[in-house]
Design a protein around this motif. Structure first.
Motif, mmCIF file in Angstrom:
data_model
loop_
_atom_site.group_PDB
_atom_site.id
_atom_site.type_symbol
_atom_site.label_atom_id
_atom_site.label_comp_id
_atom_site.label_asym_id
_atom_site.label_seq_id
_atom_site.Cartn_x
_atom_site.Cartn_y
_atom_site.Cartn_z
ATOM 1 N N ALA A 211 -10.020 -41.014 17.300
ATOM 2 C CA ALA A 211 -9.740 -39.613 17.630
ATOM 3 C C ALA A 211 -8.440 -39.182 16.959
ATOM 4 C CB ALA A 211 -9.640 -39.424 19.140
ATOM 5 N N ALA A 212 -8.341 -37.895 16.655
ATOM 6 C CA ALA A 212 -7.260 -37.385 15.814
ATOM 7 C C ALA A 212 -6.469 -36.285 16.503
ATOM 8 C CB ALA A 212 -7.831 -36.860 14.500
ATOM 9 N N GLN A 213 -5.296 -36.024 15.915
ATOM 10 C CA GLN A 213 -4.466 -34.864 16.265
ATOM 11 C C GLN A 213 -4.126 -34.142 14.965
ATOM 12 O OE1 GLN A 213 -1.149 -36.453 18.530
ATOM 13 N NE2 GLN A 213 -2.531 -37.524 19.926
ATOM 14 N N ASP A 214 -3.941 -32.825 15.054
ATOM 15 C CA ASP A 214 -3.806 -31.986 13.866
ATOM 16 C C ASP A 214 -2.366 -31.506 13.681
ATOM 17 O OD1 ASP A 214 -4.302 -30.382 11.682
ATOM 18 O OD2 ASP A 214 -5.969 -29.303 12.595
ATOM 19 N N LEU A 215 -1.848 -31.676 12.464
ATOM 20 C CA LEU A 215 -0.526 -31.137 12.143
ATOM 21 C C LEU A 215 -0.505 -29.618 12.193
ATOM 22 C CD1 LEU A 215 0.673 -33.046 8.923
ATOM 23 C CD2 LEU A 215 1.857 -33.027 11.116
ATOM 24 N N LEU A 216 -1.583 -29.011 11.718
ATOM 25 C CA LEU A 216 -1.614 -27.562 11.527
ATOM 26 C C LEU A 216 -2.029 -26.841 12.799
ATOM 27 C CD1 LEU A 216 -3.268 -27.391 7.990
ATOM 28 C CD2 LEU A 216 -0.832 -27.472 8.586
ATOM 29 N N PRO B 191 -12.912 -31.157 12.949
ATOM 30 C CA PRO B 191 -13.378 -32.240 13.830
ATOM 31 C C PRO B 191 -12.237 -33.181 14.164
ATOM 32 C CG PRO B 191 -14.113 -32.595 11.573
ATOM 33 C CD PRO B 191 -13.512 -31.214 11.612
ATOM 34 N N LEU B 192 -12.234 -33.668 15.401
ATOM 35 C CA LEU B 192 -11.164 -34.552 15.862
ATOM 36 C C LEU B 192 -11.690 -35.910 16.321
ATOM 37 C CD1 LEU B 192 -9.074 -31.960 17.920
ATOM 38 C CD2 LEU B 192 -8.602 -32.778 15.605
ATOM 39 N N LEU B 193 -12.964 -36.194 16.056
ATOM 40 C CA LEU B 193 -13.567 -37.465 16.460
ATOM 41 C C LEU B 193 -14.435 -37.987 15.317
ATOM 42 C CD1 LEU B 193 -14.076 -39.585 18.701
ATOM 43 C CD2 LEU B 193 -15.948 -38.123 19.504
ATOM 44 N N LEU C 241 -10.015 -27.884 22.016
ATOM 45 C CA LEU C 241 -9.188 -29.090 22.157
ATOM 46 C C LEU C 241 -7.782 -28.862 21.629
ATOM 47 C CD1 LEU C 241 -11.774 -31.833 21.075
ATOM 48 C CD2 LEU C 241 -11.205 -31.065 23.385
ATOM 49 N N ARG C 242 -7.548 -27.707 21.026
ATOM 50 C CA ARG C 242 -6.222 -27.285 20.565
ATOM 51 C C ARG C 242 -5.559 -28.310 19.641
ATOM 52 N NH1 ARG C 242 -2.631 -24.754 25.166
ATOM 53 N NH2 ARG C 242 -1.516 -24.123 23.289
ATOM 54 N N GLY C 243 -6.402 -28.920 18.805
ATOM 55 C CA GLY C 243 -5.888 -29.826 17.788
ATOM 56 C C GLY C 243 -5.303 -31.115 18.310
ATOM 57 N N TYR C 244 -5.677 -31.522 19.517
ATOM 58 C CA TYR C 244 -5.002 -32.663 20.127
ATOM 59 C C TYR C 244 -5.955 -33.424 21.038
ATOM 60 C CZ TYR C 244 -1.102 -35.232 22.303
ATOM 61 O OH TYR C 244 -0.234 -36.208 22.733
ATOM 62 N N VAL C 245 -6.298 -34.646 20.638
ATOM 63 C CA VAL C 245 -7.001 -35.576 21.521
ATOM 64 C C VAL C 245 -6.033 -36.690 21.872
ATOM 65 C CG1 VAL C 245 -8.852 -37.266 21.709
ATOM 66 C CG2 VAL C 245 -9.297 -35.056 20.633
#
Length: 378
Positions: free
Chosen positions: A247-252, A259-261, A283-287
């Motif tokens: 699972a990912a988190q987004d800088l931007l 996609p975050l998964l 998910l607001r760019g954050y898992v």
């Protein structure tokens, strides 16, 4: 500490029916989980307690018991597969990891990272329980807007957790790691979103490294495509049969739906799970956490910024989501199709997923300020 138990929080009729079915199948909160020694088969989590922090045990009735208290915030938590030892690892600053007895409670040892390094927040026992592997980060110079190189420290449990070997993590800013199938999977997060290092950054440099679990030799790697270069790959989950997700988190914070998964193939290649754009944006760019259910048929992500727990089928199809304000701790439940999630407001919910959707089967309130991670034991 006892948590107040109620069976509120039912979202809708479909959610209620699904939750009720799961509970009926399991017995009230899972009869198998209400045994004489609940802390041998419940969950472990990290939490805020008063002015400090602690590792806590959660039994089958979702009652929380303090296991190890500290003034330092803890992040990931892991139980030995062969005994009562457990480890909770700090991060930011990442100067300590606590070894404690998860049945009796009490700190047995306090570990420090290798010289010039900090803990990333995660450590994992090997399957035989003989070694603890900790992800550690070499600290760059003062004011540098980059993450440090990653090191996997191999610590011998029977030698007081002394470091007996060190391997490159295969990238910068490693976060989570775990053995899945024949590989030790490392999520090298690169530049971490929402940190001073992320200021003005648009590319994380994140990637997946597959290491030989006995030697640390690189066996595979995975990278995101250029249009997803702002993502930091951070948390891992496995199904016990070689299936692994990250699972990912987004800088931007540009409002784009990314996609975050992702599924991790045996060679390290990454493939994104599907979801409607609105669900990704929610998910607001954050898992913050990811977990498989006990059957391996479902995967859930907890987003404390999105205030929700979202569920997919393991083949990548989106199922649905339930709300959980400031929810981040997440682990497999006791029964197929279930997850347990906890929030910073002391809530613990039982999430039930099936082909028709996802719902909350039970909600418990009054616990400590549950923090980032939770793990099932037993």
């Amino acid at each position: 500490m006892r948590l107040r138990l109620d069976h509120a929080g039912i979202l809708d009729r479909r959610g209620f029916l699904m939750g009720a079915a799961a509970l009926l199948a399991a017995g009230p909160l899972g009869a198998s989980s209400l045994r004489a020694d609940p802390l041998a088969e419940g969950w472990l989590a990290t939490a805020g307690m008063g002015e400090g922090f602690a590792a806590v045990g959660i039994d089958g009735a979702f009652a929380a018991t303090t296991q190890a208290e500290t003034a330092t915030r803890l992040h990931g938590i892991e139980a030995s597969p062969t005994g009562p030892l457990a480890v909770a690892v700090g991060r930011r600053p990442g100067q300590i990891a606590l070894v404690f007895d998860r049945r009796k409670g009490g700190i047995l040892a306090t570990l420090a990272p290798g010289a010039g390094r900090v803990f990333s927040g995660h450590g994992r026992f090997t399957a035989d329980g003989k070694f603890l592997l900790t992800n550690e980060i070499e600290r760059p110079g003062e004011g540098a807007h980059v993450m440090g190189r990653g090191v996997v420290a191999v610590r011998a449990v029977d030698d007081g957790f002394a470091i007996v070997s060190e391997w490159s993590s295969g990238g910068d800013g490693p976060h989570d790691l775990m053995q899945s199938g024949a590989a030790l999977v490392v999520a090298n997060g690169g530049i971490e979103p929402n940190t001073p290092e992320a200021r003005d950054a648009e590319v994380t440099g994140s990637g997946i490294a597959l290491l030989d679990p006995t030697s640390g030799a690189v066996r595979g790697a995975g990278r995101l495509p250029p249009d997803l270069a702002s993502l930091s790959l951070r948390h891992l989950a496995r199904d016990g049969r070689g299936g692994t997700v990250v699972a990912a988190q987004d800088l931007l914070k540009d409002g784009e739906a990314r996609p975050l998964l992702f599924r991790i193939a045996s060679d390290g290649a990454l493939s994104a799970f599907d979801a409607p754009d609105a669900e990704w944006r929610s998910l607001r760019g954050y898992v913050g956490s990811v977990a498989y259910d006990p059957s391996g048929r479902y995967v859930a992500c907890a987003s404390p910024r999105g205030n929700r727990v979202a569920v997919w089928q393991a083949d990548g199809r989106f199922v649905g989501a339930v709300p959980l304000t400031d929810g981040c701790g997440l682990a497999a439940g006791r029964e197929a199709g279930t997850f347990v999630a906890a929030s910073g407001y002391g809530e613990v919910i039982l999430v039930s997923a099936g082909p028709e959707g996802v719902g909350i089967a039970a909600r418990h309130t009054g616990g400590p300020r549950f923090d980032n991670h939770m793990v099932r034991i037993g």
